[in-house]
Design a protein around this motif. Structure first.
Motif, PDB file in Angstrom:
ATOM      1  N   ASP A   1       9.734 -34.908  54.010  1.00  0.00           N
ATOM      2  CA  ASP A   1      11.049 -35.444  53.666  1.00  0.00           C
ATOM      3  C   ASP A   1      12.173 -34.451  53.958  1.00  0.00           C
ATOM      4  OD1 ASP A   1      10.766 -33.615  51.619  1.00  0.00           O
ATOM      5  OD2 ASP A   1      11.075 -35.043  49.990  1.00  0.00           O
TER       6      ASP A   1
ATOM      7  N   ALA B   1       7.322 -40.104  45.607  1.00  0.00           N
ATOM      8  CA  ALA B   1       7.580 -39.877  47.020  1.00  0.00           C
ATOM      9  C   ALA B   1       6.453 -40.379  47.926  1.00  0.00           C
ATOM     10  CB  ALA B   1       7.814 -38.384  47.259  1.00  0.00           C
TER      11      ALA B   1
ATOM     12  N   GLN C   1       6.491 -43.830  50.900  1.00  0.00           N
ATOM     13  CA  GLN C   1       6.078 -43.822  52.300  1.00  0.00           C
ATOM     14  C   GLN C   1       4.921 -44.776  52.570  1.00  0.00           C
ATOM     15  OE1 GLN C   1       5.293 -39.705  53.303  1.00  0.00           O
ATOM     16  NE2 GLN C   1       7.434 -39.111  53.088  1.00  0.00           N
TER      17      GLN C   1
ATOM     18  N   SER D   1      11.978 -44.546  41.707  1.00  0.00           N
ATOM     19  CA  SER D   1      12.535 -43.415  42.441  1.00  0.00           C
ATOM     20  C   SER D   1      13.929 -43.754  42.952  1.00  0.00           C
ATOM     21  CB  SER D   1      11.640 -43.052  43.632  1.00  0.00           C
ATOM     22  OG  SER D   1      10.491 -42.353  43.215  1.00  0.00           O
TER      23      SER D   1
ATOM     24  N   ARG E   1      12.119 -35.903  42.323  1.00  0.00           N
ATOM     25  CA  ARG E   1      12.303 -35.624  43.740  1.00  0.00           C
ATOM     26  C   ARG E   1      13.011 -36.808  44.401  1.00  0.00           C
ATOM     27  NH1 ARG E   1      11.927 -31.105  47.198  1.00  0.00           N
ATOM     28  NH2 ARG E   1      11.468 -31.787  49.315  1.00  0.00           N
TER      29      ARG E   1
ATOM     30  N   CYS F   1      14.109 -39.491  47.075  1.00  0.00           N
ATOM     31  CA  CYS F   1      13.323 -40.083  48.156  1.00  0.00           C
ATOM     32  C   CYS F   1      14.245 -40.702  49.205  1.00  0.00           C
ATOM     33  CB  CYS F   1      12.374 -41.134  47.613  1.00  0.00           C
ATOM     34  SG  CYS F   1      11.134 -40.478  46.482  1.00  0.00           S
TER      35      CYS F   1
END
Length: 654
Positions: free
Chosen positions: A133, A279, A283, A303, A424, A426
């Motif tokens: 990322d 995360a 994906q 997220s 985190r 994204c």
């Protein structure tokens, strides 16, 4: 927390009221997710009580036949440097040691890793859709030395794994690695003045494991932060009758396809469930959705998902705008970091979603505001300023969710109600879009998590969701576990002088280092920086700065002793450094408004204590609050005279 106002007599502005309402919303959402069991709600896969879950931690990628054909690393072998970890951190250690002339003999370096090859997290993770990322031009280490040109702005997992092997090829590291080997303990031997590492080498099916004792003059810990998968303690999980696996050990025998072929034909006609929306799921979900008959996404906390903008590397842009001069990659790392620390440089070289988040400085620091005094008024002003800085970005991301997801109810559940820095961030141009497919169903647990599992599916709020395949996208052991102790984080028992446990030192005294890389009582031991150092969103940058500093210290110590050094931080130096860290701890008060997650050790960091000893221990585990550029300048000034002040250096006994 409410934003501060300029004067008590002023009526709050519309923006102040909006920030207050938002902070109340954040607090309410966080409260839904707070659990008394904190980190203990999870278990590492390798430590699970169920054999079925434990086997999910095994390496599905190791080529045991090829590895068994290699010459054996002998029990009792002695090396100058034993490096724990063969991901990018371990590779950076090895390359810097070789380039500094500190490892001239083939046996000088031994990299030890539980994986079956180089790459660290990129070895283990091979799920469909995997890519870094952080843009590859800033993330992939040593690009100037290797001359490699990344294929895309955000490199895929297979490319990053291949690149790790390219580094190993260039610096002849393949015969300096012991793979498939778990480390149980490392002990400093006061008599031999060496580190002894207890390792178990897994030889594969039908082969007996080997118990080894390895000896090193130096022990360098480079174990990564994304290599120990864990799962929530869900009743009945091991009883699920269908295929079950963790995303960190993706099972292509079940799904079809391969790490380089995302045709997941094995999912056709199947009802698939995936637990987690971090995360990894961001994906993987779009790839699963293309093939599964029905996909159920079980969400505890959504997220924050912003735009990605993936694209191939333009050769002309590479030559004329990216790799244009010596030192370009460090400059680019710093440029990216400047936008995240609210101190942007004039030109935005990276220009992606990361560079739109100056409030991420809440967890990595900023050079703009100095030290935040630990008074209620100053803390409130600081937190209010950061919340105000964050508001345009969080509103934009929530509006993007609403714009993309066609079902208003689903869109509402996918909105992130917490500050940018709490999880985190994204980035994807496919994840939110997947929920517009008729076969994709969001099961939002409103912060609770699923209730239980059965042989046929998952249960939440009294309803069972029938599944044929269950995928665990439940993340990894938080890097801040044990106050950031390198021993707890890596799952290794580390014993220094007189048998002192590093875990015991951290638990009783708090984080104790100089510059976040070495600790008194543990001579010739260095570790990847976490507590008491600076951190960047780009972990490769953190590792790059840390290994550069560590190798400088070793180089100076070795030169002083003719290549036979014992180098150890003095207790005075680490206490002086701890005081510098504690002075800056007020900056990180912003995490108190966060939802439980890895940043807050699943809420454990949010527990307020009135015990001054406990408060001091927490403050010691903080980081440098003025950002990576400031920290790097401090390290460069420290190294300038070559004296390695704060380290005691003596010669090993003959």
């Amino acid at each position: 927390m409410a934003a501060s106002t300029e004067g008590a007599s002023q009526a709050p502005s519309a923006e102040d009221l909006k920030l207050y309402e938002l902070s109340q919303k954040y607090t309410a959402e966080a409260a839904k997710r707070l659990r008394p069991d904190g980190l203990s709600q999870f278990v590492r896969l390798k430590d699970a009580g169920s054999e079925r879950l434990r086997t999910l931690a095994e390496d599905p990628w190791a080529d045991h036949a090829a590895l068994n054909a290699k010459p054996l690393v002998q029990d009792g072998s002695k090396h100058k440097f034993v490096i724990l970890g063969a991901g990018f951190g371990g590779l950076l250690y090895a390359v810097r040691l070789i380039e500094a002339g500190l490892a001239s003999q083939p046996s000088d370096i031994l990299l030890v890793d539980a994986a079956g090859g180089f790459g660290g997290t990129w070895w283990w993770n091979r799920y469909p859709g995997l890519h870094c990322d952080i843009e590859s031009y800033s993330y992939m280490p040593l690009l100037e030395k290797t001359g490699y040109v990344p294929k895309k702005k955000y490199s895929t997992g297979p490319e990053l794994r291949d690149y790790a092997n390219l580094i190993a090829d260039k610096w002849s590291l393949h015969d300096k690695a012991l793979f498939r080997s778990s480390i149980k303990a490392a002990r400093w031997d006061d008599a031999t003045q060496l580190w002894t590492v207890d390792a178990t080498e897994n030889r594969g099916p039908g082969e007996e494991a080997r118990e080894l004792k390895l000896h090193g003059q130096y022990l360098l810990v480079a174990s990564g932060i994304l290599t120990n998968p864990h799962v929530p303690k869900v009743t009945g999980l091991e009883d699920f009758a269908g295929p079950l696996f963790h995303t960190a050990r993706w099972d292509y025998k079940v799904t079809g396809g391969s790490p380089v072929d995302e045709k997941l034909t094995g999912l056709e006609g199947k009802r698939v469930g995936i637990i987690g929306t971090g995360a990894t799921a961001i994906q993987a979900v779009p790839k699963i959705a293309k093939y599964a008959k029905e996909l159920y996404v079980f969400q505890r906390t959504p997220s924050s998902v912003n735009w990605r903008g993936q694209r191939p590397t333009d050769p002309e842009e590479w030559k004329t705008k990216i790799a244009t001069k010596q030192g370009w990659q460090r400059d680019r790392m710093l440029n990216l970091d400047s936008f995240l620390t609210d101190a942007p440089e004039e030109e935005n070289l990276v220009a992606d979603g990361w560079t739109e988040m100056p409030a991420f400085s809440a967890v990595i620091g900023s050079p703009r505001y100095g030290i935040i005094e630990p008074t209620p008024e100053k803390i409130a002003q600081h937190v209010g300023r950061i919340y105000k800085l964050d508001l345009p970005h969080t509103e934009s991301v929530r509006a993007r969710t609403e714009r993309i997801v066609q079902n208003p109810e689903t869109a509402a559940k996918l909105k992130a109600w917490y500050p940018t820095w709490c999880k985190r961030p994204c980035f994807s141009d496919e994840y939110l879009e997947a929920f517009n497919q008729s076969n994709v169903h969001l099961v939002d647990t409103d912060g609770k998590g699923i209730d239980s599992a059965t042989s046929g599916g998952l249960v939440f709020a009294g309803k069972e969701y029938p599944l044929d395949i269950l995928i665990l996208s439940t993340g990894y052991v938080t890097p801040s576990i044990g106050g950031g102790s390198p021993a707890v984080r890596t799952g290794i028992d580390i014993f220094g002088r007189n048998g002192r446990s590093m875990d015991e030192k951290w638990q009783n005294h708090g984080a104790s280092t100089l510059h976040g890389v070495s600790s008194n009582g543990f001579p010739n031991l260095f570790f990847a920086p976490l507590s008491q150092s600076a951190q960047a969103s780009n972990n490769a940058f953190t590792l790059d700065v840390g290994t550069e500093h560590i190798v400088h210290v070793i180089e100076k110590a070795e030169a002083r002793t003719g290549g036979n050094a014992i180098v150890e931080v003095t207790s005075e130096a680490e206490e002086a450094w701890a005081l510098e860290i504690m002075r800056r701890a007020g900056w990180f008060a912003t995490v108190m408004g966060c939802t439980p997650g890895y940043v807050t050790s699943e809420g454990e960091a949010l527990k307020v204590s009135q015990d001054p000893v406990e408060m001091a221990r927490k403050a010691r585990s903080s980081n440098w609050s003025e950002g990576m550029a400031s920290f790097l300048k401090l390290l460069e000034e420290y190294r300038a005279d070559g004296s390695i002040k704060g380290f005691e250096v003596v010669s090993r006994a003959a």
